[in-house]
Structure formats: structure tokens, C-alpha cells
Motif scaffolding. Structure first.
Motif, PDB file in Angstrom:
ATOM      1  N   LEU A  36       0.847  -1.187   0.000  1.00 35.67           N
ATOM      2  CA  LEU A  36       0.000   0.000   0.000  1.00 35.67           C
ATOM      3  C   LEU A  36       0.887   1.243   0.000  1.00 35.67           C
ATOM      4  CD1 LEU A  36      -2.603  -1.034   2.725  1.00 35.67           C
ATOM      5  CD2 LEU A  36      -2.930  -1.062   0.256  1.00 35.67           C
ATOM      6  N   VAL A  37       0.649   2.138  -0.935  1.00 32.12           N
ATOM      7  CA  VAL A  37       1.433   3.357  -1.052  1.00 32.12           C
ATOM      8  C   VAL A  37       0.497   4.556  -1.048  1.00 32.12           C
ATOM      9  CG1 VAL A  37       3.068   4.673  -2.431  1.00 32.12           C
ATOM     10  CG2 VAL A  37       3.234   2.173  -2.336  1.00 32.12           C
ATOM     11  N   GLU A  38       0.665   5.418  -0.024  1.00 33.63           N
ATOM     12  CA  GLU A  38      -0.184   6.602   0.099  1.00 33.63           C
ATOM     13  C   GLU A  38       0.478   7.807  -0.565  1.00 33.63           C
ATOM     14  OE1 GLU A  38      -0.783   4.867   4.471  1.00 33.63           O
ATOM     15  OE2 GLU A  38       0.975   5.312   3.249  1.00 33.63           O
ATOM     16  N   SER A  39      -0.357   8.776  -0.924  1.00 31.21           N
ATOM     17  CA  SER A  39       0.128  10.050  -1.435  1.00 31.21           C
ATOM     18  C   SER A  39      -0.933  11.107  -1.183  1.00 31.21           C
ATOM     19  CB  SER A  39       0.444   9.969  -2.929  1.00 31.21           C
ATOM     20  OG  SER A  39      -0.709   9.633  -3.663  1.00 31.21           O
ATOM     21  N   GLY A  40      -0.523  12.378  -1.245  1.00 28.94           N
ATOM     22  CA  GLY A  40      -1.483  13.469  -1.165  1.00 28.94           C
ATOM     23  C   GLY A  40      -1.479  14.275   0.113  1.00 28.94           C
ATOM     24  N   GLY A  41      -0.663  13.907   1.085  1.00 25.51           N
ATOM     25  CA  GLY A  41      -0.625  14.686   2.313  1.00 25.51           C
ATOM     26  C   GLY A  41       0.073  16.015   2.100  1.00 25.51           C
ATOM     27  N   GLY A  42       0.064  16.851   3.153  1.00 23.06           N
ATOM     28  CA  GLY A  42       0.734  18.130   3.061  1.00 23.06           C
ATOM     29  C   GLY A  42       0.237  19.108   4.087  1.00 23.06           C
ATOM     30  N   LEU A  43       0.601  20.366   3.877  1.00 20.47           N
ATOM     31  CA  LEU A  43       0.208  21.455   4.767  1.00 20.47           C
ATOM     32  C   LEU A  43      -0.942  22.223   4.126  1.00 20.47           C
ATOM     33  CD1 LEU A  43       0.695  23.390   7.184  1.00 20.47           C
ATOM     34  CD2 LEU A  43       2.388  24.544   5.734  1.00 20.47           C
ATOM     35  N   VAL A  44      -1.983  22.484   4.898  1.00 19.51           N
ATOM     36  CA  VAL A  44      -3.143  23.207   4.385  1.00 19.51           C
ATOM     37  C   VAL A  44      -3.675  24.112   5.483  1.00 19.51           C
ATOM     38  CG1 VAL A  44      -4.773  21.391   5.027  1.00 19.51           C
ATOM     39  CG2 VAL A  44      -5.341  22.948   3.154  1.00 19.51           C
ATOM     40  N   GLN A  45      -4.266  25.225   5.082  1.00 14.75           N
ATOM     41  CA  GLN A  45      -4.848  26.134   6.065  1.00 14.75           C
ATOM     42  C   GLN A  45      -6.201  25.632   6.532  1.00 14.75           C
ATOM     43  OE1 GLN A  45      -4.993  30.020   4.237  1.00 14.75           O
ATOM     44  NE2 GLN A  45      -2.845  30.434   4.732  1.00 14.75           N
ATOM     45  N   PRO A  46      -6.625  26.035   7.727  1.00 16.69           N
ATOM     46  CA  PRO A  46      -7.972  25.659   8.185  1.00 16.69           C
ATOM     47  C   PRO A  46      -9.032  26.067   7.165  1.00 16.69           C
ATOM     48  CG  PRO A  46      -6.715  26.615   9.982  1.00 16.69           C
ATOM     49  CD  PRO A  46      -5.876  26.796   8.753  1.00 16.69           C
ATOM     50  N   GLY A  47      -9.985  25.152   6.956  1.00 16.40           N
ATOM     51  CA  GLY A  47     -11.008  25.376   5.952  1.00 16.40           C
ATOM     52  C   GLY A  47     -10.643  24.872   4.579  1.00 16.40           C
ATOM     53  N   GLY A  48      -9.397  24.484   4.397  1.00 15.59           N
ATOM     54  CA  GLY A  48      -8.939  23.996   3.106  1.00 15.59           C
ATOM     55  C   GLY A  48      -9.272  22.538   2.865  1.00 15.59           C
ATOM     56  N   SER A  49      -8.807  22.037   1.725  1.00 18.22           N
ATOM     57  CA  SER A  49      -9.092  20.661   1.306  1.00 18.22           C
ATOM     58  C   SER A  49      -7.815  19.942   0.886  1.00 18.22           C
ATOM     59  CB  SER A  49     -10.073  20.666   0.120  1.00 18.22           C
ATOM     60  OG  SER A  49     -11.305  21.235   0.476  1.00 18.22           O
ATOM     61  N   LEU A  50      -7.838  18.640   1.053  1.00 19.60           N
ATOM     62  CA  LEU A  50      -6.789  17.753   0.555  1.00 19.60           C
ATOM     63  C   LEU A  50      -7.432  16.455   0.100  1.00 19.60           C
ATOM     64  CD1 LEU A  50      -3.861  17.931   3.170  1.00 19.60           C
ATOM     65  CD2 LEU A  50      -3.794  18.728   0.805  1.00 19.60           C
ATOM     66  N   ARG A  51      -6.771  15.792  -0.838  1.00 22.98           N
ATOM     67  CA  ARG A  51      -7.237  14.477  -1.280  1.00 22.98           C
ATOM     68  C   ARG A  51      -6.087  13.491  -1.135  1.00 22.98           C
ATOM     69  NH1 ARG A  51      -8.468  11.975  -7.195  1.00 22.98           N
ATOM     70  NH2 ARG A  51     -10.325  10.731  -6.694  1.00 22.98           N
ATOM     71  N   LEU A  52      -6.335  12.461  -0.341  1.00 21.65           N
ATOM     72  CA  LEU A  52      -5.355  11.398  -0.159  1.00 21.65           C
ATOM     73  C   LEU A  52      -5.681  10.241  -1.089  1.00 21.65           C
ATOM     74  CD1 LEU A  52      -5.102  11.241   3.750  1.00 21.65           C
ATOM     75  CD2 LEU A  52      -3.893  12.737   2.150  1.00 21.65           C
ATOM     76  N   SER A  53      -4.629   9.581  -1.570  1.00 22.52           N
ATOM     77  CA  SER A  53      -4.784   8.393  -2.401  1.00 22.52           C
ATOM     78  C   SER A  53      -3.954   7.266  -1.820  1.00 22.52           C
ATOM     79  CB  SER A  53      -4.317   8.665  -3.835  1.00 22.52           C
ATOM     80  OG  SER A  53      -5.054   9.690  -4.436  1.00 22.52           O
ATOM     81  N   CYS A  54      -4.414   6.051  -2.031  1.00 31.98           N
ATOM     82  CA  CYS A  54      -3.668   4.879  -1.580  1.00 31.98           C
ATOM     83  C   CYS A  54      -3.843   3.791  -2.628  1.00 31.98           C
ATOM     84  CB  CYS A  54      -4.171   4.414  -0.232  1.00 31.98           C
ATOM     85  SG  CYS A  54      -3.478   2.831   0.305  1.00 31.98           S
ATOM     86  N   ALA A  55      -2.740   3.402  -3.228  1.00 28.93           N
ATOM     87  CA  ALA A  55      -2.767   2.388  -4.268  1.00 28.93           C
ATOM     88  C   ALA A  55      -2.171   1.087  -3.755  1.00 28.93           C
ATOM     89  CB  ALA A  55      -1.991   2.875  -5.483  1.00 28.93           C
ATOM     90  N   ALA A  56      -2.900   0.014  -3.982  1.00 28.05           N
ATOM     91  CA  ALA A  56      -2.405  -1.316  -3.627  1.00 28.05           C
ATOM     92  C   ALA A  56      -1.718  -1.923  -4.844  1.00 28.05           C
ATOM     93  CB  ALA A  56      -3.558  -2.197  -3.175  1.00 28.05           C
ATOM     94  N   SER A  57      -0.560  -2.509  -4.618  1.00 24.17           N
ATOM     95  CA  SER A  57       0.182  -3.095  -5.735  1.00 24.17           C
ATOM     96  C   SER A  57       0.816  -4.406  -5.306  1.00 24.17           C
ATOM     97  CB  SER A  57       1.263  -2.131  -6.218  1.00 24.17           C
ATOM     98  OG  SER A  57       2.199  -1.887  -5.183  1.00 24.17           O
ATOM     99  N   GLY A  58       1.229  -5.187  -6.287  1.00 26.55           N
ATOM    100  CA  GLY A  58       1.833  -6.473  -6.002  1.00 26.55           C
ATOM    101  C   GLY A  58       0.945  -7.593  -6.512  1.00 26.55           C
ATOM    102  N   SER A  59       1.191  -8.791  -6.019  1.00 30.46           N
ATOM    103  CA  SER A  59       0.462  -9.976  -6.470  1.00 30.46           C
ATOM    104  C   SER A  59      -0.879 -10.099  -5.755  1.00 30.46           C
ATOM    105  CB  SER A  59       1.318 -11.225  -6.233  1.00 30.46           C
ATOM    106  OG  SER A  59       2.562 -11.107  -6.891  1.00 30.46           O
TER     107      SER A  59
END
Length: 119
Positions: free
Chosen positions: A4-27
Motif C-alpha cells: 500500500l502506497v499513500e500520497s497526497g498529504g501536506g500542509l493546508v490552512q484551516p477550511g482547506g481541502s486535501l485528497r489522499l490516495s492509496c494504491a495497492a500493488s503487487g500480487s
């Protein structure tokens, strides 16, 4: 091999938005429930939201109405859309999923992605 590999985090001001993603890979031959958890400094890891393969979602009370979990089964990916973010949402966010690998279901965690809500 990370499953599982996550992406999309960061710094945001109150009231703002973020979108996180998590991709599963392998067999991976099948994925059941996928979800997001978070852990703030000095606190336990708590549930944020989960979603079944069929799309049924469950949310922590603290994020209802602000966060939306979704998944793309064709891409083995789960998303977390976070709106109207608050300073108390600051935490490391972890992806979690039940993956069928080599014929057996096991529970896996991602490495975590930092979300900081601050002005």
C-alpha cells in the motif's frame, strides 16, 4: 515490497481541502475492505473511514459531512477527500486494506502520510 502506497498529504490552512490516495500493488488477487486511519502525536491510531468492496462507507463522527471515502476497484485504489479541514485533523494518515496475496487474505498498512492543518 510495499503493498500500500499513500500520497497526497501536506500542509493546508484551516477550511482547506486535501485528497489522499492509496494504491495497492503487487500480487493481489482480491481486495475487501479498505480504509483510512490517523494518529496524532501522543495519541492512539483511530479510524477515519472505511469502505467495502461494494461501496458501503463508514465514518468517524468527527469527520462526517467533511470527509468522503471512495475507491476505484479497477485501479486497486482508495481515496479520502477531506474538506473544511480543522487543526484537530492534523495527524499521520494511514491506509489500511484486506488484501488477498498468494491465496490468503491479510491486513496491510501503508507507510503513512502527514497532514498538517495550520494557519
Amino acid at each position: 515490497q510495499r503493498q500500500l502506497v499513500e500520497s497526497g498529504g501536506g500542509l493546508v490552512q484551516p477550511g482547506g481541502s486535501l485528497r489522499l490516495s492509496c494504491a495497492a500493488s503487487g500480487s493481489i488477487t482480491s481486495i475487501n475492505t479498505m480504509g483510512w486511519y490517523r494518529q496524532a502525536p501522543g495519541k492512539q491510531r483511530d479510524l477515519v473511514a472505511t469502505i467495502t468492496r461494494g461501496g458501503s462507507a463508514n465514518y468517524a463522527d468527527s469527520v462526517k459531512g467533511r470527509f468522503t471515502i471512495s475507491r476505484d476497484n479497477a485501479k486497486n485504489t482508495v481515496y479520502l477527500q477531506m474538506n473544511n479541514l480543522k487543526p484537530e485533523d492534523t495527524a499521520v494518515y494511514y491506509c489500511n486494506a484486506d488484501l488477498k496475496v498468494l491465496g490468503f487474505f491479510r491486513n496491510y498498512w501503508g507507510q503513512g502520510t502527514q497532514v498538517t492543518v495550520s494557519s
